[in-house]
Scaffold this motif. Structure first.
Motif, PDB file in Angstrom:
ATOM      1  N   LYS A  68      38.079 105.074  33.686  1.00 14.70           N
ATOM      2  CA  LYS A  68      39.536 104.734  33.045  1.00 14.70           C
ATOM      3  C   LYS A  68      40.746 104.827  34.291  1.00 14.70           C
ATOM      4  CE  LYS A  68      42.683 106.020  29.394  1.00 14.70           C
ATOM      5  NZ  LYS A  68      43.027 106.998  28.329  1.00 14.70           N
ATOM      6  N   SER A  69      41.247 103.646  34.303  1.00 11.53           N
ATOM      7  CA  SER A  69      42.143 103.599  35.603  1.00 11.53           C
ATOM      8  C   SER A  69      43.571 103.915  35.199  1.00 11.53           C
ATOM      9  CB  SER A  69      42.146 102.130  36.120  1.00 11.53           C
ATOM     10  OG  SER A  69      42.434 101.226  35.000  1.00 11.53           O
ATOM     11  N   ASN A  70      43.603 103.975  33.692  1.00  7.88           N
ATOM     12  CA  ASN A  70      45.125 104.310  33.184  1.00  7.88           C
ATOM     13  C   ASN A  70      45.293 105.875  33.008  1.00  7.88           C
ATOM     14  OD1 ASN A  70      47.631 104.490  31.779  1.00  7.88           O
ATOM     15  ND2 ASN A  70      46.881 103.869  29.694  1.00  7.88           N
ATOM     16  N   LYS A  71      45.964 106.436  33.888  1.00  7.11           N
ATOM     17  CA  LYS A  71      46.279 107.987  33.777  1.00  7.11           C
ATOM     18  C   LYS A  71      47.741 108.282  33.452  1.00  7.11           C
ATOM     19  CE  LYS A  71      43.023 108.824  37.439  1.00  7.11           C
ATOM     20  NZ  LYS A  71      42.590 107.978  38.304  1.00  7.11           N
ATOM     21  N   SER A  72      48.348 107.374  32.679  1.00 10.98           N
ATOM     22  CA  SER A  72      49.760 107.330  32.319  1.00 10.98           C
ATOM     23  C   SER A  72      49.756 108.253  31.027  1.00 10.98           C
ATOM     24  CB  SER A  72      50.542 106.158  32.254  1.00 10.98           C
ATOM     25  OG  SER A  72      50.087 105.536  30.711  1.00 10.98           O
ATOM     26  N   GLY A  73      48.735 108.122  30.014  1.00 11.82           N
ATOM     27  CA  GLY A  73      48.954 108.698  28.963  1.00 11.82           C
ATOM     28  C   GLY A  73      49.378 108.084  27.887  1.00 11.82           C
ATOM     29  N   TYR A  74      49.606 106.596  28.110  1.00 12.87           N
ATOM     30  CA  TYR A  74      49.911 105.585  27.151  1.00 12.87           C
ATOM     31  C   TYR A  74      48.906 104.681  27.134  1.00 12.87           C
ATOM     32  CZ  TYR A  74      54.792 106.911  28.282  1.00 12.87           C
ATOM     33  OH  TYR A  74      56.082 107.408  28.330  1.00 12.87           O
ATOM     34  N   PRO A  75      48.511 104.265  25.689  1.00 11.54           N
ATOM     35  CA  PRO A  75      47.596 103.324  25.487  1.00 11.54           C
ATOM     36  C   PRO A  75      47.532 102.131  26.257  1.00 11.54           C
ATOM     37  CG  PRO A  75      48.760 104.126  23.283  1.00 11.54           C
ATOM     38  CD  PRO A  75      49.589 104.363  24.695  1.00 11.54           C
ATOM     39  N   ASP A  76      46.493 101.606  26.590  1.00 13.66           N
ATOM     40  CA  ASP A  76      46.172 100.530  27.431  1.00 13.66           C
ATOM     41  C   ASP A  76      46.969  99.250  26.812  1.00 13.66           C
ATOM     42  OD1 ASP A  76      44.893 101.790  29.245  1.00 13.66           O
ATOM     43  OD2 ASP A  76      42.771 101.163  28.815  1.00 13.66           O
ATOM     44  N   GLU A  77      46.898  99.103  25.500  1.00 16.09           N
ATOM     45  CA  GLU A  77      47.304  97.980  24.614  1.00 16.09           C
ATOM     46  C   GLU A  77      48.986  98.075  25.051  1.00 16.09           C
ATOM     47  OE1 GLU A  77      47.308  94.350  23.067  1.00 16.09           O
ATOM     48  OE2 GLU A  77      45.533  95.704  23.658  1.00 16.09           O
ATOM     49  N   ALA A  78      49.583  99.109  24.746  1.00 14.31           N
ATOM     50  CA  ALA A  78      51.030  99.354  24.959  1.00 14.31           C
ATOM     51  C   ALA A  78      51.380  98.936  26.500  1.00 14.31           C
ATOM     52  CB  ALA A  78      51.485 100.693  24.779  1.00 14.31           C
ATOM     53  N   ILE A  79      50.876  99.129  27.409  1.00 14.12           N
ATOM     54  CA  ILE A  79      51.014  98.684  28.807  1.00 14.12           C
ATOM     55  C   ILE A  79      50.971  97.251  28.810  1.00 14.12           C
ATOM     56  CG2 ILE A  79      50.374  98.924  31.109  1.00 14.12           C
ATOM     57  CD1 ILE A  79      49.618 102.034  30.585  1.00 14.12           C
ATOM     58  N   LYS A  80      49.745  96.726  28.195  1.00 11.94           N
ATOM     59  CA  LYS A  80      49.423  95.430  28.387  1.00 11.94           C
ATOM     60  C   LYS A  80      50.650  94.561  27.836  1.00 11.94           C
ATOM     61  CE  LYS A  80      44.535  95.606  29.044  1.00 11.94           C
ATOM     62  NZ  LYS A  80      43.375  95.366  28.160  1.00 11.94           N
ATOM     63  N   THR A  81      51.050  95.023  26.394  1.00 14.93           N
ATOM     64  CA  THR A  81      52.232  94.243  25.825  1.00 14.93           C
ATOM     65  C   THR A  81      53.487  94.409  26.677  1.00 14.93           C
ATOM     66  OG1 THR A  81      51.187  94.995  23.968  1.00 14.93           O
ATOM     67  CG2 THR A  81      53.656  94.586  23.554  1.00 14.93           C
ATOM     68  N   LEU A  82      53.881  95.518  27.179  1.00 12.14           N
ATOM     69  CA  LEU A  82      55.040  95.542  28.201  1.00 12.14           C
ATOM     70  C   LEU A  82      54.962  94.584  29.366  1.00 12.14           C
ATOM     71  CD1 LEU A  82      55.901  99.318  28.213  1.00 12.14           C
ATOM     72  CD2 LEU A  82      57.526  97.381  27.129  1.00 12.14           C
ATOM     73  N   ALA A  83      53.898  94.485  29.921  1.00 14.88           N
ATOM     74  CA  ALA A  83      53.551  93.635  31.095  1.00 14.88           C
ATOM     75  C   ALA A  83      53.680  92.285  30.575  1.00 14.88           C
ATOM     76  CB  ALA A  83      52.125  93.819  31.542  1.00 14.88           C
ATOM     77  N   ARG A  84      53.322  91.811  29.240  1.00 18.55           N
ATOM     78  CA  ARG A  84      53.283  90.521  28.885  1.00 18.55           C
ATOM     79  C   ARG A  84      54.877  90.089  28.699  1.00 18.55           C
ATOM     80  NH1 ARG A  84      49.740  91.902  25.035  1.00 18.55           N
ATOM     81  NH2 ARG A  84      47.567  91.743  25.683  1.00 18.55           N
ATOM     82  N   CYS A  85      55.530  91.074  28.251  1.00 17.17           N
ATOM     83  CA  CYS A  85      57.154  90.814  27.876  1.00 17.17           C
ATOM     84  C   CYS A  85      57.828  90.880  29.198  1.00 17.17           C
ATOM     85  CB  CYS A  85      57.780  92.107  27.166  1.00 17.17           C
ATOM     86  SG  CYS A  85      57.289  92.199  25.647  1.00 17.17           S
TER      87      CYS A  85
END
Length: 58
Positions: free
Chosen positions: A6-23
């Motif tokens: 797991k590379s995401n150590k932020s505590g936020y779900p991967d899907e939330a991060i991907k959604t923000l990145a797309r925006c």
């Protein structure tokens, strides 16, 4: 047992991060392709060169 690393150590779900990145992505591309974005990037590169030249404190 093959475990995925797991590379995401932020505590936020991967899907939330991907959604923000797309925006944010289209606006970021537009900015960095603009004259202002190019100018700021060049300034940032110069700052990085200065920082790299500084001695590292032990």
């Amino acid at each position: 047992m093959n475990k995925k690393k797991k590379s995401n150590k932020s505590g936020y779900p991967d899907e939330a991060i991907k959604t923000l990145a797309r925006c944010f992505y289209p606006s970021m591309v537009e900015f960095f392709n603009s004259e202002e974005g190019q100018r700021e990037y060049e300034e940032w590169l110069k700052e990085q060169e200065v920082l790299q030249a500084l001695p590292v404190a032990a």
